[in-house]
Design an enzyme around this catalytic site. Sequence first.
Site, short mmCIF file in Angstrom:
data_model
loop_
_atom_site.label_atom_id
_atom_site.label_comp_id
_atom_site.label_asym_id
_atom_site.label_seq_id
_atom_site.Cartn_x
_atom_site.Cartn_y
_atom_site.Cartn_z
CB ALA A 189 -0.94 0.00 1.21
CG ASP A 190 3.55 2.49 3.27
OD1 ASP A 190 2.72 3.40 3.42
OD2 ASP A 190 4.06 1.88 4.21
CG LEU A 191 6.41 -0.33 -1.72
CD1 LEU A 191 6.75 -1.79 -1.97
CD2 LEU A 191 7.67 0.53 -1.84
N GLY A 194 3.21 5.68 -3.20
CA GLY A 194 4.37 6.41 -3.71
C GLY A 194 4.40 6.44 -5.23
#
Length: 408
Positions: A189-191, A194
Amino acid sequence: MNSTSKPHNTSARSGPLHDVIVVDLTRALAGPHAAMMLGDLGADVIKVESPHGGDDTRGWGPPFVEPPLEPPNTQRESTYFLSTNRNKKSITLDLKSDSGRATLEDLVCRADVLMENFRTGVLDRLGFSTERLAELNPRLIVLSISGFGHDGPEGGRAGYDQIAQGEAGLMSLTGSSPDDVQRVGVPIADLLAGMYGAFGVVAALKEREQTGRGRVVRTSLLASVVGVHAFQGTKWTVAGEVGTAQGNHHPSIAPYGLFRTGDGAVQISVGSESLWRRFCEGFELDPDAPGMATNAERVENHFQVVELIERTFKPYSRDELLTELDRIGIPAGRVRTISEVYEWEQTRSQGLLVDVDHSTLGNITLPGPPLRFFDPDGTEVTETRHTAPPVLGEDTDEVMSWLQGFTR
C-alpha cells in the site's frame, strides 16, 4: 523546469527530470518512495529531516549495518532506510523553530515540487498551508499522501501499510483461503501510494508547462490499493460477487498457478484455449475431457484440474519440467528466494542492481530503479549517476550555502 541554479552543480545529474528540484518532507515509506522515483529520473531531491533522529525508518530494524571503520559519532544504518532513499540529499531542520521554518520557506521558493505525508492539518499548523505555499511559489507542485484520504467521514485518519491492506480489502484476497488471510510480503500500500504520487507529480509538471502554475496532488494508501483492485473490483461492482483468498491459483483462469512436481514446484500460466490445447498435447492429456474443455469449466472444476496436473507433473523434477514446458511453449517459472533473484544474471542485466559509495559504509549494492530509456535505434540514453542514501544531515552545509546565494 525551475530556472534557478541547482544546489549541487558539481554532481549534476542526468535523466528526464534533471532540471527538477524536489523538497522531500516525507518519512517512512510511501512519500520517500515517491521522492526516490523522481530522484531515479534525475531530479534533485533534498530530504528534510528532523535533527532529532531523522526519518523514522533510520531506526527500523534489524537488520542494521555497522560502518566498517566506525569513525567517531557514526551511527549504524538501517537497511530499511537504505531501500527507499537513494539519489537524495539530507538536511536537518527543526520545523517548530523560526529559523527552521524560514529555511523551509527559502527552499519552497526554489523548488519545483514539495512532497509531504504528515497527518492532515500538521503542515497547516506549521504555517505551510497550500495557500501559503502557493503564495511563496505559484509554480510549486505539492504532493500530499495520507492514509485514508484528506476528506470524507474518516479523512485525516492515520494510516500504516498493514492497516491499509486490511481496510482496503487486499488482505481478504490474499492467503491460502478465506480463513487464512495474509498481508502482502512487502508494504505494497505504501509503495503503490508512492508510485501513484510520483505519477501525479509528473503529470502536474507537464500541465505546468502550459499553465505556468502549480497543482496540489493528493493520494492515499486507501486509494492506491483500491486503484489496483482490477478485476476483483469489477467482480463486485458489476457482477455483485465478493472475491476471496484462493491461495496460489488464479480465480478466473485455469490452470494458472503453483503446482507441485516430484521435487519442488513450478508455476504455469495457461491463459488461452490455444495454450490449453498445446499443454494437453505436450503431456498427452485430453483437452476436451468432461469439465475441462473451456476455461470457465476448468475454473469451476478447480480442484480436479489441480489434481490432474499435479499427477501429471509428479514424475518430473522441477528443472526437467521447466525445460519441457519451455519446449512446448507454455509460460512457466520457478519460485525464487530473494537471494536467488539478486544472484540471477537476468536481474543485473536489467539494471536492477546499482553499486553506490556510501559515506560511512563504503561501497554497497542497492536494488535499482525499474525504468530504462532508449533511443529508437536501441541505444540506452539514461545513465543516471546514482548516489547512496545519505546519512542524517549529510548535505546540510552544502544546501545552506546554496540558499545563501538566493534573494527572494
